[in-house]
Design an enzyme around this catalytic site. Structure first.
Site, short mmCIF file in Angstrom:
data_model
loop_
_atom_site.label_atom_id
_atom_site.label_comp_id
_atom_site.label_asym_id
_atom_site.label_seq_id
_atom_site.Cartn_x
_atom_site.Cartn_y
_atom_site.Cartn_z
N TYR A 213 -9.29 11.47 4.19
CA TYR A 213 -9.47 11.43 2.73
C TYR A 213 -10.79 12.10 2.34
CZ TYR A 213 -5.71 8.05 3.19
OH TYR A 213 -4.52 7.44 3.50
N HIS B 234 0.86 -1.19 0.00
CA HIS B 234 0.00 0.00 0.00
C HIS B 234 0.89 1.24 0.00
CE1 HIS B 234 -3.91 1.90 0.37
NE2 HIS B 234 -3.23 2.83 1.00
N ALA B 235 0.63 2.14 -0.95
CA ALA B 235 1.52 3.29 -1.14
C ALA B 235 1.64 4.12 0.13
CB ALA B 235 0.97 4.17 -2.27
N HIS C 182 0.08 11.84 -5.63
CA HIS C 182 -0.47 11.87 -4.27
C HIS C 182 0.65 11.71 -3.25
CE1 HIS C 182 -3.38 11.04 -1.02
NE2 HIS C 182 -2.39 10.29 -0.57
N GLU C 183 1.49 10.69 -3.46
CA GLU C 183 2.57 10.43 -2.49
C GLU C 183 3.63 11.53 -2.54
OE1 GLU C 183 0.44 7.44 -1.16
OE2 GLU C 183 2.21 8.31 -0.24
N HIS D 294 -6.83 0.43 5.33
CA HIS D 294 -6.79 1.37 6.45
C HIS D 294 -7.45 0.83 7.69
CE1 HIS D 294 -6.09 3.49 2.77
NE2 HIS D 294 -5.56 4.49 3.43
N GLU E 146 -3.35 14.84 2.92
CA GLU E 146 -3.84 13.99 1.81
C GLU E 146 -4.22 14.82 0.59
OE1 GLU E 146 -2.90 10.94 4.14
OE2 GLU E 146 -3.32 10.99 1.99
N HIS F 157 2.81 14.35 -0.32
CA HIS F 157 3.21 14.17 1.09
C HIS F 157 4.66 14.58 1.28
CE1 HIS F 157 -0.37 12.14 2.52
NE2 HIS F 157 -0.27 11.15 1.64
C1 LIG Z 1 -2.46 6.53 -1.54
C2 LIG Z 1 -2.77 6.38 -0.30
C3 LIG Z 1 -1.72 6.40 0.76
SE1 LIG Z 1 -1.85 7.85 1.95
C4 LIG Z 1 -4.18 6.09 0.13
O1 LIG Z 1 -4.35 5.27 1.01
N1 LIG Z 1 -5.26 6.69 -0.46
C5 LIG Z 1 -5.21 7.75 -1.47
C6 LIG Z 1 -6.64 8.06 -1.80
C7 LIG Z 1 -7.53 7.26 -0.90
C8 LIG Z 1 -6.62 6.31 -0.10
C9 LIG Z 1 -6.90 4.85 -0.50
O2 LIG Z 1 -6.13 4.31 -1.30
O3 LIG Z 1 -7.90 4.29 -0.01
ZN LIG Z 2 -1.89 9.93 1.31
#
Ligand SMILES: C=C(C[SeH])C(=O)N1CCC[C@H]1C(=O)O
Ligand SMILES: [Zn+2]
Length: 597
Positions: free
Chosen positions: A490, A320-321, A350-351, A480, A378, A354
């Site tokens: 988010y 997970h990024a 997105h990353e 998450h 975010e 950060h």
């Molecule tokens: C890219 C990330 C790491 Se902070 C992320 O979890 N995001 C980015 C958008 C929504 C959420 C997800 O993937 O559920």
């Molecule tokens: Zn993020």
């Protein structure tokens, strides 16, 4: 006298902040070692170091409490003491602290290493979420294959986490109470520093819901046209496995066969990226170049050396990024399992957002090296990505060609943005509405899954592809929830990024209200130093001021408001309304007929 005491406090907090920086550096390093090489030894090492650091934090905390910082005159000094007066999970006694770390670590390793079996070749059972299962949801248009992958993944990553999750809820709530909160829900909400934050979330949903319902109705109609009314009903929720994403959180992968004007040239950016031999490194370099064009900070040397941007083949990692600050002012990293496609092009921005925030506030005391609120962190990368994904910018970098803007192309473009940004809101809202009720005890383990699906049904208008029972625990099939990462951030981000985007576009001279040659949907702030400087000034603040001050510094507004998003999508909302009237599609959805309670 007070002046002398305050001066003593200033010296104390300065050395505490330095010590805290060293502790956070150690914590990040051991966390990185574990998530970039999942082994028993690294998991054990991570928990050992976390336990040792928690003892040091507890020690420091007992000293900090002695200061009468509430009477200090200096706002910033008071704010530093206030933040350091909150101990966090380290307030738990050692045994419970270890148990809590183990239950979260157990869920996260389970999520990261879960595998499913191939639909056709059922003896091949080495499919991971990334890239294999993600690819199935991006490409397959076979409802049975999608259902099969959905069910297997939710069994492996969801149901198996149930025990750890209920133990985590119990212990995390104890930690919350030791920090003076009623439960974890109040602890999470306190991060937003405004007393009515939960009500603000509900208000934002009321503002956006009509737009979502129009889009939901239109997509359900297009899916019913494709799969038939026995798979997609006329008035019910949409089956969650048909929306191109394991969690139905963004629907971009069904764009090709649901967009409003299909005869308009298809913009397949993934295909173009592959045709042009894009690599993960090139994607990062393009993103870095965009930030530099705004007069923001270039990625430092260590970033390129220490980041992991492709999935290793010799070990298990958390794919997970994620973006990492090592709190030493030099070491910043991204870890992600990049695949060359449009979705990961967005994720890369997105990353990198950060990392840019880390770079902009690295001069702050450690305790202020945070987003103005979690949603701000975010929103940075996504705000940049709103410019990157504009047709103007994509043409600039050669990712799309031809097709000057006309009404139909613009609706297709807004639709593409809408099935990413609008549909995400109810998904994000549900995830933490669910967890708030779990932490508050209104949802007990016996009805975890029932409550999760009731919220998904009522707010998001999606339903499970098969019946569910309390043997399942579908919420944990989302990263998450298994990794104890709060999600309202988010939801906030997807609202405020449009406030940020609108403000930056005006500063860049790219958007002029009422001027049809300077429309918000065409805005690309690329190379605007004016916009970049304003963004930088807000990012540099970190969490040194309450977030309304940061919001005001950039946008002139002091509140979160849906008006940026609604203005951006106004033409799409009008088109969807007319289209749903033309087809007579039912707006909204009746309760699901699937069994899940
Ligand atoms: C890219 C990330 C790491 Se902070 C992320 O979890 N995001 C980015 C958008 C929504 C959420 C997800 O993937 O559920
Ligand atoms: Zn993020």
């Amino acid at each position: 006298d007070l002046e002398a005491l305050e001066q003593e406090g200033r010296e104390y907090i300065a050395q505490l902040d330095r010590a805290a920086g060293a502790r956070k550096n150690r914590a990040s390093l051991v966390e990185w070692a574990y998530t970039s090489n999942i082994t028993e030894a690294n998991e054990e090492q991570r928990i050992q170091v976390q336990l040792e650091l928690s003892k040091q934090e507890k020690q420091a905390w007992s000293e900090t409490k002695m200061y009468r910082w509430q009477d200090f005159q200096d706002f910033t000094l008071r704010r530093m003491f206030k933040k350091y007066s909150q101990l966090g999970v380290a307030a738990l006694p050692d045994e419970k602290y270890k148990l809590l770390m183990q239950s979260v670590s157990g869920m996260e390793s389970n999520y990261a290493t879960s595998k499913i079996c191939d639909y056709k070749n059922t003896t091949k059972c080495d499919l991971s979420l990334e890239p294999e299962i993600t690819e199935i949801f991006a490409k397959s248009q076979d409802p049975e294959e999608l259902k099969n992958a959905w069910v297997q993944w939710h069994a492996a990553a969801g149901a198996r986490a149930r025990q750890n999750f209920s133990q985590y809820v119990q212990l995390d709530n104890e930690a919350a109470q030791l920090n003076g909160f009623k439960d974890v829900a109040d602890w999470w909400l306190s991060e937003y520093e405004v007393p009515d934050f939960e009500q603000q979330l509900a208000k934002l949903w009321e503002d956006v819901k009509p737009l979502y319902q129009e889009l939901h109705a239109y997509v359900r109609k297009r899916l019913r046209d494709k799969y038939g009314e026995h798979v997609v009903s006329a008035k019910g929720p949409i089956p969650a496995h048909l929306l191109g994403n394991m969690w139905a959180q963004t629907w971009n992968n069904i764009e090709s066969f649901t967009r409003p004007y299909p005869d308009k040239k298809e913009i397949d950016i993934t295909k173009t990226m592959k045709d042009k031999n894009y690599t993960p490194l090139k994607m990062f370099q393009m993103s870095d170049e965009f930030f530099r064009s705004l007069n923001l900070t270039a990625m430092p040397e260590k970033f390129w050396k220490n980041s992991i941007i492709e999935k290793p083949t010799d070990r298990e990692i958390v794919c997970h990024a994620s973006a990492w600050d090592f709190y030493d002012g030099e070491d910043f990293r991204i870890k992600q399992c990049t695949t060359v496609d449009y979705e990961y092009f967005q994720t890369t921005h997105h990353e990198m957002g950060h990392i840019q925030y880390f770079l902009q506030y690295k001069h702050q005391p450690v305790v202020f090296r945070d987003g103005a609120n979690p949603g701000f962190h975010e929103a940075v990368g996504d705000t940049i990505a709103l410019s990157v994904s504009s047709p103007k910018h994509l043409r600039r970098v050669g990712l799309i060609s031809g097709d000057a803007e006309d009404e139909q192309t613009e609706i297709n473009q807004l639709y593409k943005m809408g099935i990413d940004k609008i549909v995400f809101l109810p998904f994000a809202y549900v995830l933490d509405l669910f967890r708030y009720s779990v932490f508050r005890g209104t949802t007990t383990p016996e009805d975890y899954n029932c409550h999760y699906w009731r919220l998904r049904d009522e707010l998001q208008g999606v339903e499970p592809p098969v019946n569910r029972t309390e043997e399942d625990f579908d919420a944990a099939a989302k990263y998450h929830v298994s990794a104890d990462v709060e999600y309202a951030r988010y939801y906030v981000s997807f609202i405020i990024q449009f406030q940020f985007h609108r403000a930056l576009c005006q500063l860049a001279g790219e958007y002029v209200p009422e001027d049809l040659t300077k429309k918000l949907v065409d805005c690309d702030i690329y190379q605007s130093v004016n916009a970049g400087n304003a963004l930088s000034n807000m990012l540099k603040m970190g969490s040194s001021k309450p977030w309304p001050d940061a919001m005001e510094a950039l946008t002139g507004q002091r509140a979160m408001r849906a008006d940026g998003l609604l203005e951006y999508f106004r033409p799409l909302q009008e088109w969807l309304h007319a289209e749903n009237q033309r087809t007579g599609e039912y707006i909204g959805w009746e309760p699901s007929k699937m069994q899940y309670c």
